[in-house]
Every structure is written in C-alpha cells, then in structure tokens.
Design an enzyme around this catalytic site. Sequence first.
Site, PDB file in Angstrom:
ATOM      1  N   CYS A  14      27.571 -20.351-104.087  1.00  0.00           N
ATOM      2  CA  CYS A  14      27.126 -19.041-104.167  1.00  0.00           C
ATOM      3  C   CYS A  14      27.215 -18.671-105.567  1.00  0.00           C
ATOM      4  O   CYS A  14      27.759 -19.356-106.201  1.00  0.00           O
ATOM      5  CB  CYS A  14      27.824 -17.894-103.250  1.00  0.00           C
ATOM      6  SG  CYS A  14      29.491 -17.688-103.380  1.00  0.00           S
ATOM      7  N   HIS A  59      44.569 -34.560-102.498  1.00  0.00           N
ATOM      8  CA  HIS A  59      45.755 -33.575-101.992  1.00  0.00           C
ATOM      9  C   HIS A  59      45.372 -32.790-100.791  1.00  0.00           C
ATOM     10  O   HIS A  59      46.385 -32.472 -99.703  1.00  0.00           O
ATOM     11  CB  HIS A  59      46.348 -32.621-103.085  1.00  0.00           C
ATOM     12  CG  HIS A  59      47.054 -33.642-104.186  1.00  0.00           C
ATOM     13  ND1 HIS A  59      47.920 -33.035-105.321  1.00  0.00           N
ATOM     14  CD2 HIS A  59      46.830 -35.002-104.705  1.00  0.00           C
ATOM     15  CE1 HIS A  59      48.092 -33.957-106.075  1.00  0.00           C
ATOM     16  NE2 HIS A  59      47.695 -35.059-105.620  1.00  0.00           N
TER      17      HIS A  59
END
Length: 146
Positions: free
Chosen positions: A66, A99
């Site tokens: 977006c 991570h």
Amino acid sequence: MKKIGIACDHAGYEMKEFLVGYLSSKGYEVLDFGTDAPDSVDYPDFAHQLGEAIDNGELEQGVGLCGSGEGMAMTLNKHQSVRAGLCWDNEVASLIRQHNNANVIVFPARFISNDEATRMLDTFLSTEFEGGRHEKRVAKIPVASK
C-alpha cells in the site's frame, strides 16, 4: 511449484502488477488478491483475503503493498497465522525472516522502486529463520484464546 499470495490497494497496484510478473518468471504460482485497478479502494478488503489464505493453510507466504505499507501491515497482522513485516531496505527484509520468521513482506509502494522491491523480495524469500533464541519470542506473538 512454489505458491505465494499478493495483495494491494490502489497505491500499490502498479508495483503489484510488476511483482506478479517477476514472481511468475521465478517459478512461483501467484495468487493475486487484488486490487485489479488503480482506482481508490480500501486496503483491508484485500489484506484480509491474503491473511485468511494464510490462516486457512492455503498459503505459507505473501506480499502486501500500500502507499506507506503501514495499513497493509496492521491489517495483515490481525490474522493469527500472519507475521507481516514492513520493509524499506534489504537488511530489514533479511531480519524479519531471521529473527521474526515473517511470512509476509509488506512494501511502502510510494517510497521504494521496483528494483528495491525485487531485491528485498529475493532476500525475504531466500533467508531462513534462525530459530534458537528467537523461537520462544515468535511463539509469543499469537494472542492466546481466552
């Protein structure tokens, strides 16, 4: 064949069209949740479709776009199985996989180029989750049922 979903609003439409072609050329079957035109639309209408496809196991990974990336990321992350990370550079694209075990990469289409998006997407798709100390943290992300 590898499968990936993609969703955008009007601000991400042109980049989405580019990325659909790019992913297809790399051997991916792309499930395109729209939008299908540059006319103004509401990003949640398309983000929820991608999020539901991940929640129900139809897809393992996705791409959201977006204008700023923020609305798409916020909406996608309402889905229990989605771990969407907003990326603006290649290091972040690597870290959200290493991570956070992100399964959706989100791009701010008004602020990055197609070349930057493909570099980050390649990094995202080729980077593995490190596990280890990160596993217990990622396990805490979904909201537990009451």
